[in-house]
Design an enzyme around this catalytic site. Structure first.
Site: not given
Length: 235
Positions: A90, A122-123, A159, A194
């Protein structure tokens, strides 16, 4: 022994949430019946409950129960007692702000160093690095600090995207952004594409997944490393 999966993303093209990682996660969380999910990053402003439900559905496929950290009256105690920890993706600014607000950043770091298996996507992967300064996210809220977990001795750019050949886009590439970071900071940065992740087993770091990663070191030309490469040289 530290046991960490630092994944670029939760979802690769053409698959469901965490689907590409489920076989790895079944092994990674083999000793955990229940996993504490940290939903603070709230992608797209999704509610904590809805985000936790998404994670729970994925882990149910490998026989694991998920509880959202927001469901506990004492978040710090919940982390200390956790059998496994998953921090979802997020907005990294929102995530780090909430980790500091709820006094769980250091407890998570301590738990992982003491052997609690950790998954970040991700985050949740950004925060495994020394700082969050190589996030791709918009600064929609100001955290108390950009310092994060420091579970690995470098920064992470999930990413990671390569320039598109023939594109007429005039904005900065991801590589340019990381070069800007190195104008003021000296730690290495790993651009994870990714579908790939970093596996940490105690002090051994290895690139896993299907794609190469791009390494950025201070005052050096960036270069590629192959999947299954040892990353210990970055310590």
């Amino acid at each position: 022994m530290k046991s960490i999966i630092i994944a670029s993303t939760s979802t690769v093209h053409g698959s469901g949430y965490l689907e590409y990682l489920l076989k790895e996660l079944e092994i990674h969380f083999k000793s955990a019946d229940t996993i504490i999910f940290v939903p603070y990053a709230r992608p797209g402003g999704i509610s904590h409950d809805a985000y936790t439900e998404t994670a729970a559905k994925a882990f149910a496929k490998i026989g694991k129960t998920v509880k959202g950290l927001h469901e506990f009256d004492n978040a710090e105690e919940a982390i200390k007692k956790a059998q496994g920890i998953f921090v979802g993706g997020g907005n990294t600014f929102v995530l780090v702000s909430q980790l500091y607000k709820n006094n769980v950043l250091l407890p998570i770091k301590d738990a992982v160093k003491n052997g609690t298996p950790y998954l970040g996507t991700s985050a949740g992967s950004n925060i495994c690095g020394l700082t969050m300064n190589t996030t791709n996210d918009m600064p929609i809220i100001y955290p108390p600090s950009f310092k994060t977990l420091g579970l690995v001795p470098f920064n992470i750019n999930p990413h990671y995207l390569d320039p598109i050949e023939g594109s007429t886009h005039m904005g900065e590439t991801r590589e340019t952004r990381i070069k800007e970071f190195h104008a003021y900071n000296s730690q290495p940065v790993i651009g994870i594409r990714e579908g790939s992740w970093i596996e940490v087993k105690d002090d051994k770091l290895t690139l896993r997944g299907t794609l190469e990663a791009r390494i950025f070191e201070y005052n050096k030309a960036p270069y590629e490393i192959a999947t299954n490469s040892d990353l210990d040289f970055l310590k």
